[in-house]
Design a protein around this motif. Structure first.
Motif, mmCIF file in Angstrom:
data_model
loop_
_atom_site.group_PDB
_atom_site.id
_atom_site.type_symbol
_atom_site.label_atom_id
_atom_site.label_comp_id
_atom_site.label_asym_id
_atom_site.label_seq_id
_atom_site.Cartn_x
_atom_site.Cartn_y
_atom_site.Cartn_z
ATOM 1 N N GLU A 323 -7.723 -9.589 6.082
ATOM 2 C CA GLU A 323 -8.346 -8.400 5.455
ATOM 3 C C GLU A 323 -7.562 -8.237 3.741
ATOM 4 O O GLU A 323 -6.136 -9.017 3.546
ATOM 5 N N PHE A 324 -8.229 -8.078 3.211
ATOM 6 C CA PHE A 324 -8.279 -7.904 1.567
ATOM 7 C C PHE A 324 -7.517 -6.255 1.707
ATOM 8 O O PHE A 324 -7.900 -5.799 1.875
ATOM 9 N N ASN A 325 -6.341 -6.049 1.467
ATOM 10 C CA ASN A 325 -5.154 -5.137 0.634
ATOM 11 C C ASN A 325 -3.896 -6.151 -0.634
ATOM 12 O O ASN A 325 -2.979 -6.541 0.157
ATOM 13 N N PRO A 326 -4.894 -5.450 -1.494
ATOM 14 C CA PRO A 326 -3.685 -5.912 -2.250
ATOM 15 C C PRO A 326 -2.144 -4.347 -2.774
ATOM 16 O O PRO A 326 -1.177 -5.275 -3.399
ATOM 17 N N SER A 327 -2.163 -3.806 -1.671
ATOM 18 C CA SER A 327 -0.913 -2.624 -1.898
ATOM 19 C C SER A 327 0.814 -3.873 -1.645
ATOM 20 O O SER A 327 1.259 -3.009 -1.025
ATOM 21 N N ARG A 328 -0.237 -4.439 -0.288
ATOM 22 C CA ARG A 328 1.057 -5.441 1.005
ATOM 23 C C ARG A 328 2.038 -6.356 -0.729
ATOM 24 O O ARG A 328 3.231 -6.139 -0.335
ATOM 25 N N HIS A 329 1.385 -6.460 -1.588
ATOM 26 C CA HIS A 329 2.149 -7.060 -2.788
ATOM 27 C C HIS A 329 2.679 -6.263 -3.301
ATOM 28 O O HIS A 329 3.694 -6.782 -4.482
ATOM 29 N N HIS A 330 3.196 -4.665 -3.638
ATOM 30 C CA HIS A 330 3.744 -4.250 -3.803
ATOM 31 C C HIS A 330 5.675 -4.981 -3.516
ATOM 32 O O HIS A 330 6.009 -5.337 -2.224
ATOM 33 N N VAL A 331 6.461 -4.491 -4.543
ATOM 34 C CA VAL A 331 8.037 -5.024 -4.019
ATOM 35 C C VAL A 331 8.541 -4.513 -2.523
ATOM 36 O O VAL A 331 8.861 -5.292 -2.107
ATOM 37 N N SER A 332 8.518 -3.279 -2.409
ATOM 38 C CA SER A 332 8.753 -2.638 -0.867
ATOM 39 C C SER A 332 8.299 -3.088 -0.413
ATOM 40 O O SER A 332 9.202 -3.253 0.703
#
Length: 402
Positions: A323-332
């Motif tokens: 799935e497309f989920n840009p939030s997964r790329h947050h450093v945390s």
């Protein structure tokens, strides 16, 4: 983009096996495909390999592009002086673009969008994005000394279409129609008249444009209906700076950088990156043009493939890996394995893409320029097709007048 990622996917039947530290190896006849981060790192950084060895291992699988495009750059040549010259020129172009600044690059992108917008009712989405990206590549990076709007639209579309067609034909064993490459070079030379700077324009156009337009297209495909992400790109369009590009407000408002990264995770510029090593135990004969680079010219070639696409959708990304989920790329949220896997988007090791730090921002600026003109409330809209394409596969997608 300038990374050696010029090889298309291997098409073969595979069986999955494991072997020592190089886990998840697929044996495909005479091609070994690696599907884990450790094994891919080992492929890109083999122990005791010399710089010359690495150039040879990259050039052999790319030899098909000599047949299709008559390329002469470092991607198809094992010569160290050609590599040094190409990389030096590429870095010079990038420094010059950075010196002109992102606001200038944005102006070029906006002019390119205006020039490419369909005068009639609609345009094929991929053709439109290719047009924009080629104009930006020529003027914004390769520094072709002409106004964006003065680039002939006929030449632009023929160049884009023929590069895509020849790329597909290069993967097939049948002879390539002899008139295609001369036609491509003729139209491209009309766009790039400086023969001293670009004796073979395709050497530079293909590595930049061929990746750039697909990153832009897939990003738009994932974001054009998401009001939050459109707002995020709008903020970058209003303030084209690296700090704005990297601004990650919260999990619901990811940065533009995260959006571009997620688009490249799901649709990497090269799903498979192939290298060639010499091994007499395998029966694929070394092409004659490379035999002089091997101590024993009777040697054979083992093709080894980094399956980047599989790693970028593997279980390390969780149950929603597809799935497309840009939030997964947050450093945390990022693990060490995920960090390593994302590095493969631009290659790895000595021959990692020289534009790795420039290209994501460039793609984002182009996306912002397009979406500023093609969204709700404007004269144009993106009409989505049934699935997101790659070089091909955009059936049903268009940019249409309202």
């Amino acid at each position: 983009m300038w990374s050696g990622q010029l090889v298309g996917p291997e098409i073969c039947r595979c069986r999955l096996v494991t072997s020592g530290p190089l886990l998840f190896r697929k044996y495909c006849g005479e091609t070994v495909t690696y599907c884990s981060t450790d094994s891919i790192i080992h492929l890109f950084k083999p122990p005791n390999a010399t710089p010359h060895d690495l150039l040879v291992s990259r050039a052999i699988p790319n030899a098909r592009l000599i047949r299709a495009f008559a390329l002469t750059n470092t991607f198809v040549s094992p010569e160290q002086d050609i590599h040094a010259s190409f990389v030096g020129h590429a870095k010079h172009l990038l420094r010059a673009a950075e010196k002109r600044g992102w606001p200038h690059f944005q102006q070029v992108a906006m002019q390119a969008v205006d020039a490419a917008l369909p005068a009639s009712s609609l345009s094929n989405f991929d053709v439109f994005v290719q047009d924009v990206a080629l104009r930006v590549t020529l003027v914004g990076l390769l520094d072709v000394d002409v106004d964006v709007a003065e680039l002939d639209p006929g030449d632009i579309q023929v160049v884009a279409a023929l590069i895509t067609q020849l790329w597909a034909l290069s993967k097939k064993p049948e002879p390539i129609p002899v008139h295609l490459l001369p036609s491509l070079n003729r139209h491209l030379r009309r766009l790039m008249t400086d023969k001293d700077t670009y004796p073979n324009p395709l050497d530079y156009v293909i590595p930049v444009w061929e990746t750039l337009w697909r990153v832009v297209a897939t990003t738009i495909a994932h974001t054009h209906r998401d009001h939050i992400l459109l707002e995020t790109f709008g903020d970058l369009h209003d303030h084209p700076t690296l700090s704005q590009f990297r601004l990650f407000k919260d999990q619901s408002h990811p940065s533009v950088e995260a959006v571009i990264s997620e688009a490249m995770r799901l649709h990497p510029p090269s799903k498979h990156i192939v290298r060639a090593t010499f091994a007499k135990a395998f029966s694929s004969v070394l092409p004659s043009c490379f035999q002089r680079f091997v101590p024993d010219s009777s040697g054979y070639v083992l093709r080894e493939c980094a399956d980047i696409g599989t790693v970028l959708r593997s279980s390390i990304w969780g149950t929603d890996a597809g799935e497309f989920n840009p939030s997964r790329h947050h450093v945390s949220n990022f693990s060490e394995d995920q960090t390593s896997a994302m590095a493969f988007v631009f290659g790895y090791g000595r021959h990692r893409c020289v534009a790795a730090s420039w290209a994501p921002m460039a793609a984002a600026i182009i996306v912002g320029a397009i979406m500023d003109r093609v969204q709700d409330g404007s004269d144009y809209q993106v009409v989505a097709g049934p699935q997101i394409g790659g070089r091909e596969g955009w059936l049903g997608w268009s940019v249409a007048r309202r």
